[in-house]
Design a protein around this motif. Sequence first.
Motif, PDB file in Angstrom:
ATOM      1  N   ILE A   1      24.648  78.498  56.747  1.00  0.00           N
ATOM      2  CA  ILE A   1      24.066  79.599  55.964  1.00  0.00           C
ATOM      3  C   ILE A   1      25.094  80.653  55.568  1.00  0.00           C
ATOM      4  O   ILE A   1      24.970  81.835  55.897  1.00  0.00           O
TER       5      ILE A   1
ATOM      6  N   LYS B   1       5.536  79.259  56.853  1.00  0.00           N
ATOM      7  CA  LYS B   1       6.276  80.509  57.024  1.00  0.00           C
ATOM      8  C   LYS B   1       7.113  80.801  55.778  1.00  0.00           C
ATOM      9  O   LYS B   1       7.245  81.943  55.353  1.00  0.00           O
TER      10      LYS B   1
ATOM     11  N   ARG C   1       6.660  75.352  59.467  1.00  0.00           N
ATOM     12  CA  ARG C   1       7.859  75.913  58.831  1.00  0.00           C
ATOM     13  C   ARG C   1       7.584  76.221  57.345  1.00  0.00           C
ATOM     14  O   ARG C   1       7.949  77.273  56.837  1.00  0.00           O
TER      15      ARG C   1
ATOM     16  N   SER D   1      17.188  72.524  63.021  1.00  0.00           N
ATOM     17  CA  SER D   1      16.784  73.774  63.673  1.00  0.00           C
ATOM     18  C   SER D   1      15.390  73.577  64.276  1.00  0.00           C
ATOM     19  O   SER D   1      14.727  72.571  64.029  1.00  0.00           O
ATOM     20  N   LYS D   2      14.959  74.563  65.029  1.00  0.00           N
ATOM     21  CA  LYS D   2      13.696  74.432  65.760  1.00  0.00           C
ATOM     22  C   LYS D   2      12.533  74.084  64.818  1.00  0.00           C
ATOM     23  O   LYS D   2      11.722  73.208  65.095  1.00  0.00           O
ATOM     24  N   GLY D   3      12.496  74.793  63.682  1.00  0.00           N
ATOM     25  CA  GLY D   3      11.385  74.608  62.758  1.00  0.00           C
ATOM     26  C   GLY D   3      11.311  73.209  62.156  1.00  0.00           C
ATOM     27  O   GLY D   3      10.261  72.795  61.661  1.00  0.00           O
TER      28      GLY D   3
ATOM     29  N   THR E   1      20.421  78.242  47.597  1.00  0.00           N
ATOM     30  CA  THR E   1      18.975  78.187  47.821  1.00  0.00           C
ATOM     31  C   THR E   1      18.244  79.167  46.909  1.00  0.00           C
ATOM     32  O   THR E   1      17.173  78.869  46.380  1.00  0.00           O
TER      33      THR E   1
ATOM     34  N   ASP F   1      25.763  79.346  50.525  1.00  0.00           N
ATOM     35  CA  ASP F   1      24.535  78.574  50.772  1.00  0.00           C
ATOM     36  C   ASP F   1      23.307  79.390  50.380  1.00  0.00           C
ATOM     37  O   ASP F   1      22.338  78.855  49.829  1.00  0.00           O
ATOM     38  N   MET F   2      23.346  80.667  50.705  1.00  0.00           N
ATOM     39  CA  MET F   2      22.200  81.531  50.369  1.00  0.00           C
ATOM     40  C   MET F   2      21.971  81.546  48.863  1.00  0.00           C
ATOM     41  O   MET F   2      20.835  81.464  48.392  1.00  0.00           O
TER      42      MET F   2
ATOM     43  N   VAL G   1      16.229  85.701  61.436  1.00  0.00           N
ATOM     44  CA  VAL G   1      16.111  84.259  61.726  1.00  0.00           C
ATOM     45  C   VAL G   1      17.389  83.538  61.299  1.00  0.00           C
ATOM     46  O   VAL G   1      17.951  82.726  62.046  1.00  0.00           O
ATOM     47  N   HIS G   2      17.857  83.833  60.087  1.00  0.00           N
ATOM     48  CA  HIS G   2      19.080  83.169  59.610  1.00  0.00           C
ATOM     49  C   HIS G   2      20.270  83.481  60.525  1.00  0.00           C
ATOM     50  O   HIS G   2      21.098  82.611  60.802  1.00  0.00           O
TER      51      HIS G   2
ATOM     52  N   ALA H   1      20.353  71.905  57.970  1.00  0.00           N
ATOM     53  CA  ALA H   1      20.060  73.091  58.793  1.00  0.00           C
ATOM     54  C   ALA H   1      18.576  73.122  59.149  1.00  0.00           C
ATOM     55  O   ALA H   1      18.202  73.376  60.304  1.00  0.00           O
TER      56      ALA H   1
ATOM     57  N   THR I   1      13.382  87.418  58.171  1.00  0.00           N
ATOM     58  CA  THR I   1      14.085  86.177  57.790  1.00  0.00           C
ATOM     59  C   THR I   1      15.594  86.348  57.962  1.00  0.00           C
ATOM     60  O   THR I   1      16.292  85.421  58.389  1.00  0.00           O
TER      61      THR I   1
HETATM   62  C1  HEM Z   1      14.113  80.312  57.978  1.00  0.00           C
HETATM   63  C2  HEM Z   1      13.696  81.785  53.375  1.00  0.00           C
HETATM   64  C3  HEM Z   1      18.263  80.373  52.637  1.00  0.00           C
HETATM   65  C4  HEM Z   1      17.902  77.642  56.595  1.00  0.00           C
HETATM   66  C5  HEM Z   1      13.658  80.910  56.833  1.00  0.00           C
HETATM   67  C6  HEM Z   1      12.425  81.638  56.711  1.00  0.00           C
HETATM   68  C7  HEM Z   1      12.281  82.015  55.421  1.00  0.00           C
HETATM   69  C8  HEM Z   1      13.452  81.556  54.707  1.00  0.00           C
HETATM   70  C9  HEM Z   1      11.129  82.793  54.814  1.00  0.00           C
HETATM   71  C10 HEM Z   1      11.474  81.956  57.853  1.00  0.00           C
HETATM   72  C11 HEM Z   1      10.566  80.831  58.084  1.00  0.00           C
HETATM   73  C12 HEM Z   1      10.757  80.203  59.417  1.00  0.00           C
HETATM   74  O1  HEM Z   1      11.027  80.888  60.398  1.00  0.00           O
HETATM   75  O2  HEM Z   1      10.634  78.987  59.456  1.00  0.00           O
HETATM   76  C13 HEM Z   1      14.938  81.598  52.787  1.00  0.00           C
HETATM   77  C14 HEM Z   1      15.328  82.077  51.483  1.00  0.00           C
HETATM   78  C15 HEM Z   1      16.633  81.712  51.291  1.00  0.00           C
HETATM   79  C16 HEM Z   1      17.032  80.966  52.459  1.00  0.00           C
HETATM   80  C17 HEM Z   1      14.417  82.849  50.529  1.00  0.00           C
HETATM   81  C18 HEM Z   1      17.557  81.970  50.140  1.00  0.00           C
HETATM   82  C19 HEM Z   1      17.319  82.795  49.153  1.00  0.00           C
HETATM   83  C20 HEM Z   1      18.529  79.447  53.606  1.00  0.00           C
HETATM   84  C21 HEM Z   1      19.696  78.606  53.645  1.00  0.00           C
HETATM   85  C22 HEM Z   1      19.591  77.818  54.749  1.00  0.00           C
HETATM   86  C23 HEM Z   1      18.363  78.191  55.415  1.00  0.00           C
HETATM   87  C24 HEM Z   1      20.802  78.628  52.618  1.00  0.00           C
HETATM   88  C25 HEM Z   1      20.515  76.761  55.280  1.00  0.00           C
HETATM   89  C26 HEM Z   1      21.605  76.360  54.683  1.00  0.00           C
HETATM   90  C27 HEM Z   1      16.883  78.179  57.343  1.00  0.00           C
HETATM   91  C28 HEM Z   1      16.571  77.768  58.703  1.00  0.00           C
HETATM   92  C29 HEM Z   1      15.499  78.558  59.108  1.00  0.00           C
HETATM   93  C30 HEM Z   1      15.162  79.416  57.993  1.00  0.00           C
HETATM   94  C31 HEM Z   1      17.288  76.684  59.486  1.00  0.00           C
HETATM   95  C32 HEM Z   1      14.869  78.629  60.492  1.00  0.00           C
HETATM   96  C33 HEM Z   1      13.896  77.597  60.807  1.00  0.00           C
HETATM   97  C34 HEM Z   1      13.574  77.655  62.286  1.00  0.00           C
HETATM   98  O3  HEM Z   1      12.956  78.598  62.757  1.00  0.00           O
HETATM   99  O4  HEM Z   1      13.974  76.761  62.950  1.00  0.00           O
HETATM  100  N1  HEM Z   1      14.274  80.903  55.607  1.00  0.00           N
HETATM  101  N2  HEM Z   1      15.987  80.924  53.343  1.00  0.00           N
HETATM  102  N3  HEM Z   1      17.751  79.179  54.703  1.00  0.00           N
HETATM  103  N4  HEM Z   1      16.021  79.162  56.957  1.00  0.00           N
HETATM  104 FE1  HEM Z   1      16.034  80.082  55.184  1.00  0.00          FE
END
Ligand code: HEM
Length: 408
Positions: free
Chosen positions: A220, A166, A163, A154-156, A228, A224-225, A196-197, A150, A193
């Motif tokens: 997600i 952030k 990324r 994704s963009k990031g 992580t 999955d959450m 974003v998800h 993922a 966030t």
């Molecule tokens: C974006 C935290 C779970 C995939 C973000 C961001 C944070 C974050 C702070 C914002 C940063 C950004 O925009 O790059 C968390 C936390 C999680 C969690 C604390 C669980 C407790 C997950 C899971 C996945 C995931 C399970 C995938 C299976 C992504 C993706 C982005 C993202 C793809 C966006 C990146 C983009 O902008 O392209 N997450 N995340 N995250 N997260 Fe999570």
Amino acid sequence: MDKLSRRNAFRMGGALGAFGALAVVAPARAEPWTWSPQGSVAGSGPGADPMTVWDAEADPIVAALLDRGEVPRVNDLLRTWTRNGQPLPPGLPTELRDFMEYARQLPPWADQGKLATAIEFNEKRGLYLGVLYGLASGMMSTVIPREARAVYYSKGGANMKDRISKTAKLGYDIGTANAYAPDGEMIVTCVKTRLVHAAVRHLLPQSPHWAHAAEEDIPISQNDMMVTWHSLPTTVMQKLTGWRVPIPAAESAAFLHTWQLCAHMLGIRDEYIPASWDEANSQARQVLDPVLAPTPEGVKLADILLNLGAQLDLAILSKPILGAFTRFLLGDKIADSLYIAREPVWDPLLNVSWGPFIAVREGLLPVVPLASETYWLFDEFLRRAALLYLSELRPTISIEIPQSNRPR
Ligand code: HEM
């Protein structure tokens, strides 16, 4: 790929080829979902398999924003929303504003006493937390197949430094004294966030690259959450305990509480959030441990992460040292699967001397059983890594809703 040397790029190409040939598929989850909601902060619940649950409250709202082309305007408006207690900016689409007003409320089980105790814990343990979030949780995320894919597609994924900074913001915000208070920023970070998800759930299925590599239709899930989530507080507490860092029970519970709140504010249902460390460990054994496996995407992400310190020109955070520390934290199996080189000096040094170093630091050993250079080196490493993760990588830009996937 940022700054990959030719040799590394070549090696990665080889790795990708080998992966393709072997078609490595990690189990999404080896066993059926049996973790009981009785062990959760809710104490009860329907017990649906979280692999079949996403975020029914946020997902349709963000999908509609994307479809209507409203995301750039929303991002512009939300850039000014930074403090928990700050009113939402005027001009947001009504549905979104209503959802955010609801999503920013702390749950009734938020415990101000525990949040106050967490301040002590974070102050005392900040150095360890920086290193563990960065290297244990951060590197572990590259061997969580669904997350690695993922993130990569994704963009990031195209700009990992941005990324990571952030994501590091969340690790920083949760450790601040006013994390969930009106003048803090953690609630804002979590709600953004969550949006974003939700956007990623809408966007990634449109990526032919992700669709080709992924084993699920929508990314997600709540499962999955939680996977992580366990790579964060559960893993960090397991390491601290393993290092025999003395932590009073109240502080340990307080640290857990900050992360339980984080889970809730990210949209994880209360029935999946573990109520205690015992419950967290039992859930992690079910959802996290069995899925850890390399993927081509994760191998590339890990390489980028290990090069970040070197980009900042800090010798103590060179790739070999970060690699050795990753091996020390996550073990040979994971390190080898990520093509992390063995380090003849650092690997044995960490295995033999890290335990005594912690004991001395914690005042548990009256005499220093290791060379002062080693003590200094480890101490410097802790400081620099914590600084890198919690300070230098902190962004000045805000978390924004993506509008597209990674361009190829
Ligand atoms: C974006 C935290 C779970 C995939 C973000 C961001 C944070 C974050 C702070 C914002 C940063 C950004 O925009 O790059 C968390 C936390 C999680 C969690 C604390 C669980 C407790 C997950 C899971 C996945 C995931 C399970 C995938 C299976 C992504 C993706 C982005 C993202 C793809 C966006 C990146 C983009 O902008 O392209 N997450 N995340 N995250 N997260 Fe999570």
